[in-house]
Design a protein around this motif. Structure first.
Motif, PDB file in Angstrom:
ATOM      1  N   ALA A 139       0.832  -1.208   0.000  1.00 32.45           N
ATOM      2  CA  ALA A 139       0.000   0.000   0.000  1.00 32.45           C
ATOM      3  C   ALA A 139       0.865   1.256   0.000  1.00 32.45           C
ATOM      4  O   ALA A 139       0.534   2.250  -0.662  1.00 32.45           O
ATOM      5  N   GLU A 140       1.975   1.201   0.722  1.00 34.98           N
ATOM      6  CA  GLU A 140       2.886   2.348   0.790  1.00 34.98           C
ATOM      7  C   GLU A 140       3.481   2.659  -0.583  1.00 34.98           C
ATOM      8  O   GLU A 140       3.606   3.825  -0.975  1.00 34.98           O
ATOM      9  N   ASN A 142       0.717   4.185  -2.774  1.00 30.12           N
ATOM     10  CA  ASN A 142       0.432   5.556  -2.342  1.00 30.12           C
ATOM     11  C   ASN A 142       1.532   6.518  -2.791  1.00 30.12           C
ATOM     12  O   ASN A 142       1.256   7.667  -3.161  1.00 30.12           O
ATOM     13  N   VAL A 150       1.079   7.447  -6.462  1.00 31.03           N
ATOM     14  CA  VAL A 150       0.014   8.441  -6.635  1.00 31.03           C
ATOM     15  C   VAL A 150       0.512   9.823  -6.219  1.00 31.03           C
ATOM     16  O   VAL A 150       0.346  10.813  -6.939  1.00 31.03           O
ATOM     17  N   GLN A 151       1.154   9.898  -5.052  1.00 34.99           N
ATOM     18  CA  GLN A 151       1.611  11.184  -4.534  1.00 34.99           C
ATOM     19  C   GLN A 151       2.693  11.801  -5.418  1.00 34.99           C
ATOM     20  O   GLN A 151       2.668  12.991  -5.713  1.00 34.99           O
ATOM     21  N   GLN A 163      -8.112   4.188  -9.315  1.00 35.62           N
ATOM     22  CA  GLN A 163      -7.642   5.570  -9.444  1.00 35.62           C
ATOM     23  C   GLN A 163      -8.004   6.154 -10.816  1.00 35.62           C
ATOM     24  O   GLN A 163      -7.385   7.117 -11.267  1.00 35.62           O
TER      25      GLN A 163
END
Length: 326
Positions: free
Chosen positions: A208-209, A212, A215-216, A276
């Motif tokens: 998940a990290e 994420n 995306v960031q 997303q």
């Protein structure tokens, strides 16, 4: 109960039959494209060779040897990978030296050579001699994407096991059958080359990290807000991500920019990061198609540089600057 092979099909059936009968060759050549599950299959086959269980139920998955293979610390299983762009003669000699001693845990030793087509001529000749005159009971498993890069004499000493790439649709279907949500299963089916590796990555604490961060980073690279260089420093360098974590991150990032390109071309059904999709369509609007093609190439080029032992921090920072168009 027999443990399932990571990649079902003809190669698994052939190798399982050899394990069940105990009729093993001295050397194998697994030949196929990236994404065909050769490495996972090689490890599973090695586990069967080293397994303590009686024939034909190998590998059992529960004995001490199977557990050591799973944990990556079996003393009689050695991996040989390219050092930079090639596999060098000194690497072959080191394996020969370690295998000149009696097997520590099992009756045989196993070594797996990844990207065997990248051996230098000197390394290939040294390996050939080792294949012909092993000092102890040894099984060699060579993995290669193409036969043309291998010496014909090396190929002739091996039993060839052909592989085909597993389709993402099959991986996705298998993961969904285990209860995984469709969107997550689709993403993993493109990120990993087999059902087993996709499943393991989904259970990995950093999964998940990593997603994420993709995306960031893409958000900050697409706008004037934030500082993507600081983000790389804070999220990757300071926590000390492993090279495998960074490689997974780059794989995810490459697929992200492919998704932007598909959104730009109105191929919405091809988007891999389905959860997303709205964000991807918004980001895609700020780029030209040719920009996105180049961005995918930038990420993949960075991955290749890191595989050739480039400085991780400098390579990632250079990638970020290129993605920002600087």
């Amino acid at each position: 109960m027999r443990v399932k092979w990571p990649v079902a099909g003809v190669p698994a059936e052939m190798l399982q039959n050899m394990l069940a009968t105990g009729r093993l060759a001295h050397s194998y050549l697994f030949l196929g494209p990236e994404g065909s599950g050769m490495k996972e299959t090689a490890v599973h086959f090695a586990k069967g060779i080293l397994c303590e269980q009686e024939l034909p139920e190998r590998p059992c998955g529960t004995c001490i040897n199977c557990r050591r293979v799973d944990s990556g610390n079996h003393p009689d299983l050695v991996f040989l990978e390219p050092d930079g762009q090639t596999i060098k003669i000194q690497q072959i000699r080191e394996v020969q030296k370690s295998f000149s001693l009696k097997a520590l845990e099992a009756s045989r030793k196993v070594y797996i050579v990844t990207h065997a087509e990248l051996m230098t001529p000197e390394a290939a000749n040294a390996l050939l001699k080792f294949l012909e005159e092993p000092s102890t009971p040894v099984v060699a498993i060579l993995l290669a994407n193409r036969k043309s890069g291998l010496m014909p004499t090396v190929v002739s000493r091996c039993q060839i096991i052909p592989f085909q790439r597993i389709s993402p649709a099959l991986i996705q279907a298998a993961l969904q059958a285990e209860g995984m949500p469709a969107a997550k299963a689709k993403l993993l089916s493109y990120l990993k080359e087999s059902i087993d590796s996709a499943r393991k990555f989904s259970e990995y604490e950093k999964f998940a990290e990593i997603v994420n961060l993709v995306v960031q980073l893409s958000e900050e690279a697409a706008s004037t807000r934030g500082n993507p260089l600081f983000l790389i420093q804070d999220k990757i360098h300071k926590p000390g991500w492993t090279s495998e974590d960074v490689e997974s991150f780059l794989d995810c990032l490459a697929w992200w920019y492919r998704d932007l390109l598909n959104a730009k071309l109105d191929n919405i059904d091809r988007i891999v990061f389905e959860s997303q999709a709205s964000r991807i369509q918004t980001q895609a609007a700020s780029y030209r198609s040719e920009d996105l093609v180049q961005m995918v190439e930038i990420v993949l080029s960075t991955k290749k540089r890191l595989q050739s032992h480039a400085n991780q921090q400098l390579a990632l920072e250079h990638m970020v600057l290129q993605l920002q168009g600087e």
